[in-house]
Scaffold this motif. Structure first.
Motif, PDB file in Angstrom:
ATOM      1  N   ALA A  11      -3.735   3.369 -17.856  1.00  0.00           N
ATOM      2  CA  ALA A  11      -2.562   4.128 -18.289  1.00  0.00           C
ATOM      3  C   ALA A  11      -1.682   4.335 -17.073  1.00  0.00           C
ATOM      4  O   ALA A  11      -2.186   4.684 -16.002  1.00  0.00           O
ATOM      5  CB  ALA A  11      -2.982   5.468 -18.883  1.00  0.00           C
ATOM      6  N   GLY A  12      -0.371   4.110 -17.218  1.00  0.00           N
ATOM      7  CA  GLY A  12       0.541   4.232 -16.093  1.00  0.00           C
ATOM      8  C   GLY A  12       0.726   2.898 -15.406  1.00  0.00           C
ATOM      9  O   GLY A  12       0.117   1.894 -15.792  1.00  0.00           O
ATOM     10  N   LEU A  13       1.587   2.884 -14.395  1.00  0.00           N
ATOM     11  CA  LEU A  13       1.880   1.639 -13.677  1.00  0.00           C
ATOM     12  C   LEU A  13       1.543   1.809 -12.201  1.00  0.00           C
ATOM     13  O   LEU A  13       2.261   2.495 -11.475  1.00  0.00           O
ATOM     14  CB  LEU A  13       3.361   1.271 -13.823  1.00  0.00           C
ATOM     15  N   ALA A  14       0.444   1.180 -11.770  1.00  0.00           N
ATOM     16  CA  ALA A  14       0.071   1.216 -10.358  1.00  0.00           C
ATOM     17  C   ALA A  14       0.539  -0.059  -9.688  1.00  0.00           C
ATOM     18  O   ALA A  14       0.701  -1.091 -10.343  1.00  0.00           O
ATOM     19  CB  ALA A  14      -1.439   1.360 -10.214  1.00  0.00           C
ATOM     20  N   ARG A  15       0.769   0.035  -8.383  1.00  0.00           N
ATOM     21  CA  ARG A  15       1.051  -1.159  -7.588  1.00  0.00           C
ATOM     22  C   ARG A  15      -0.159  -1.391  -6.692  1.00  0.00           C
ATOM     23  O   ARG A  15      -0.892  -0.450  -6.374  1.00  0.00           O
ATOM     24  CB  ARG A  15       2.315  -0.938  -6.749  1.00  0.00           C
ATOM     25  N   PRO A  16      -0.366  -2.643  -6.278  1.00  0.00           N
ATOM     26  CA  PRO A  16      -1.587  -2.932  -5.504  1.00  0.00           C
ATOM     27  C   PRO A  16      -1.766  -2.020  -4.292  1.00  0.00           C
ATOM     28  O   PRO A  16      -2.882  -1.692  -3.923  1.00  0.00           O
ATOM     29  CB  PRO A  16      -1.386  -4.397  -5.093  1.00  0.00           C
TER      30      PRO A  16
END
Lengths: 397, 107
Positions: free
Chosen positions: A342-347
Motif C-alpha cells: 500500500a502506498g508508493l515507495a521508491r527503492p
C-alpha cells in the motif's frame, strides 16, 4: 449481436460518441463505468484480443498452475454488452488517430469517429535485444494467448529459464514449482522485485523460491541463446528447453506519439487523466499521471490503478463528481507468500521491519520521516488498514 | 445450473443462474450485478465483493476461512455475522436458490 468474433464487428450504429481503445481492466471498467455514471450516448470499446475481455492477474497464477482449467473470469458477461449498449469490437486494433478529424483508423481498414477518445492500450512485454531472444524464439506472459502458448509448451518440458525476477517471472516460477519442470530464474539486479519492494521483502521471497526448488540466480547478465541453453556474459551455460522473458513492459505509446500527443514513459496526462489533447484521455498501464502519493507523475501497472482511473474518467465524461483517488495498492501471490503493498515507495526509501515471524513479514517504508508505504507478506489486516491510513504526498489545489 | 438471488441495497432483486463450481462473485460480475466489484479477480485481496447472506440461508453455506475473516475486517460497509466475501463461496447444487444482500458500497 455482440461483437465477440475474431474480426472487427460493430455492434451499434456508426454515430460518434466515446470510443475506448483497449479492452483490458481499464478499458472495460471505463465503458461500463460510463453507463453506471449515467452516460447515455454512444460507447464503443475496441479490443485487440479475440473474445470476451477477461482478468489477467490469474494468468500467471491459478490459470498457469491449473494448466488452463481454472479459466480466468470475464470482466462482464457477453449479454451485458448488449444490455448496457456497449459497442464492442473484438480482435480489432487501433492503427491511427486523426485528431483534427476526430477519426480513428482501425486494423480492419475502417474508420471510426469519436467525440471523446479514451486510450487504454496498455503495455507490451519488453523484448531483449539479444541473439535468440526475438519474437517467436522466446515465450512471454501478458495476455491469454501468451498463457495458452506457455501451457501448451509444458508437457514434456524439462527445463525452463525465466529471464527476470519481477512479479510475473516469480509468479510463473511458483506456479510451476513441484511440477517436475526445473525452473531457473535469471535476474540482472542484486535482488528480486527490486523496483517494487524493500530488500527485506526481496530476501523473504528469495528464501521462499529457493525453498520451493527454484534455481534463482541474481546479478547475472544474459548474453545469448544456444540450442538447449541460455548463455550468460561470463560464459556460464544454463540448460533450458524453453525461455520465458519476463523483463518488464513498455507502454504502448507509439500511436499517441505519432498523433502528436505528449508522451514520456507513457502518455502524459493531467489530474483528470486528460492527455495534451483535451478530447483524449489515457488510463491504466499506458498513462503517466500525477498521483497524490508521489511528488512526480507516475505510470502504475496495477489493477487498482486501472480501475480507479477508469471510474474517474467515466464520472468526468458523464458530468458526475469525480471520485477522489485512493492509496495505490498492489498484490502478488507466489506459493505461500501473499504479498501486498500500500502506498508508493521508491527503492531508496528507508525500511523499518515491524514484524518478522518467518511466515509473516511487515515492513514500513519511510521518506523524510514520513510513512509512504507498507509492505506485508501474509498480513492482510495490516495491509487493509494501511490503505486507509497512508497520507498523500501532495493534494492538488 | 444454480440460481442465486441478489438483493441490492435499494431492494431491487435480480436472479441469475450460474454453473456449479463458479463463485458467487464470478456469477455476479458476469451478470453485471451492480454492487459487487471483485476487483482482484477472486484472490481474496481486495474485499470489494462483500455480501450479506440472508439469515434463512446462512446455515447451508460453509463457514468462513481465516483468510476471509481477515479481509472482511476491512470491508467498506458494516460487517455483520452474515457478512461474506462472495469470491470465497463456490456455488453448488446445495446452494440453489440462495439469497444474498448487497451492501451500499464496496469502496
Amino acid at each position: 449481436m455482440t461483437g465477440l468474433s475474431s474480426t472487427c464487428r460493430k455492434a451499434s450504429t456508426e454515430m460518434a460518441g466515446i470510443v475506448i481503445a483497449g479492452a483490458g481492466q481499464a478499458g472495460v471498467e471505463c465503458a461500463f463505468g460510463l453507463r453506471a455514471a449515467g452516460y447515455a450516448g454512444e460507447v464503443t470499446l475496441i479490443g485487440a484480443e479475440p473474445g470476451l475481455p477477461g482478468q489477467r492477474p490469474p494468468l500467471s497464477k491459478s490459470y498457469l498452475k491449473s494448466r488452463g482449467t481454472e479459466a480466468p473470469l470475464p470482466f462482464r458477461g457477453a449479454a451485458l454488452y448488449d444490455r448496457q449498449r456497449i459497442g464492442f469490437l473484438a480482435g480489432c486494433a487501433l492503427r491511427g488517430i486523426d485528431r483534427g478529424a476526430r477519426r480513428l483508423a482501425l486494423s480492419d481498414g475502417r474508420a471510426l469517429d469519436y467525440d471523446r477518445l479514451v486510450l487504454a492500450t496498455g503495455a507490451r512485454n519488453r523484448v531483449l535485444p539479444l541473439p535468440g531472444f526475438g519474437p517467436g524464439e522466446v515465450l512471454g506472459l501478458r495476455d491469454l494467448a501468451d498463457a495458452d502458448m506457455l501451457i501448451a509448451r509444458l508437457p514434456g518440458l524439462r527445463r525452463l529459464a525465466v529471464i527476470g525476477a519481477g512479479f510475473i517471472g516469480l509468479e510463473v516460477a511458483a506456479a510451476l514449482a513441484g511440477s517436475g519442470i526445473a525452473v531457473t530464474v535469471l535476474e540482472a539486479g542484486p535482488r528480486v522485485m527490486a523496483r517494487a519492494v524493500s530488500a527485506e521483502v526481496s530476501a523473504w521471497f528469495e528464501r521462499l523460491h529457493r525453498g520451493m526448488g527454484t534455481d534463482l540466480r541474481l546479478g547475472v547478465e544474459v548474453a545469448r541463446r544456444e540450442p538447449g541453453a541460455v548463455v550468460l556474459a561470463d560464459g556460464t551455460r544454463i540448460a533450458a528447453d524453453a525461455v520465458l522473458v519476463a523483463a518488464g513492459v513498455v507502454p504502448d505509446t507509439n500511436l499517441a506519439a505519432a498523433a502528436g500527443l505528449a508522451t514520456g514513459n507513457g502518455i502524459l496526462t493531467d489530474d483528470l487523466h486528460r492527455s495534451s489533447d483535451p478530447a483524449i484521455f489515457a488510463i491504466g498501464d499506458v498513462a503517466m499521471a500525477p498521483n497524490r502519493w508521489a511528488a512526480d507523475p507516475v505510470r502504475l501497472e496495477s489493477v487498482a490503478n486501472a480501475t480507479e482511473q477508469a471510474r474517474r474518467v467515466a464520472a468526468h465524461l458523464a458530468g458526475k463528481p469525480v471520485p477522489d483517488p485512493a492509496v495505490p495498492w498492489f498484490w502478488s501471490h507466489q506459493g505461500a507468500g501473499r504479498l501486498q503493498m500500500a502506498g508508493l515507495a521508491r527503492p531508496q526509501d528507508a525500511s523499518r521491519v515491524i514484524e518478522d515471524t518467518g511466515e509473516v513479514l511487515v515492513v514500513e517504508r519511510h521518506r523524510g520521516g514520513r510513512l509512504v508505504a507498507l509492505e506485508t507478506v501474509n498480513a492482510l489486516r495490516l495491509h487493509m488498514a494501511a490503505r486507509k491510513a497512508i497520507a498523500p504526498e501532495r493534494v492538488p489545489a | 445450473m444454480v440460481q442465486v438471488h441478489f438483493v441490492a441495497h435499494d431492494g431491487t432483486r435480480t436472479s441469475v443462474e450460474a454453473e456449479a463450481g463458479t463463485s458467487i462473485m464470478a456469477a455476479a460480475v458476469a451478470n453485471g450485478i451492480d454492487g459487487i466489484v471483485g476487483e482482484c479477480g477472486g484472490a481474496a485481496m481486495c474485499a470489494t465483493c462483500h455480501v450479506y447472506l440472508d439469515p434463512a440461508d446462512a446455515a447451508r453455506v460453509p463457514d468462513r476461512a481465516e483468510i476471509e475473516e481477515e479481509m472482511l475486517d476491512s470491508a467498506a460497509a458494516e460487517v455483520t455475522g452474515f457478512s461474506r466475501l462472495s469470491c470465497q463461496i463456490t456455488l453448488e447444487p446445495g446452494l440453489d436458490g440462495l439469497v444474498v444482500h448487497l451492501p451500499q458500497s464496496q469502496h
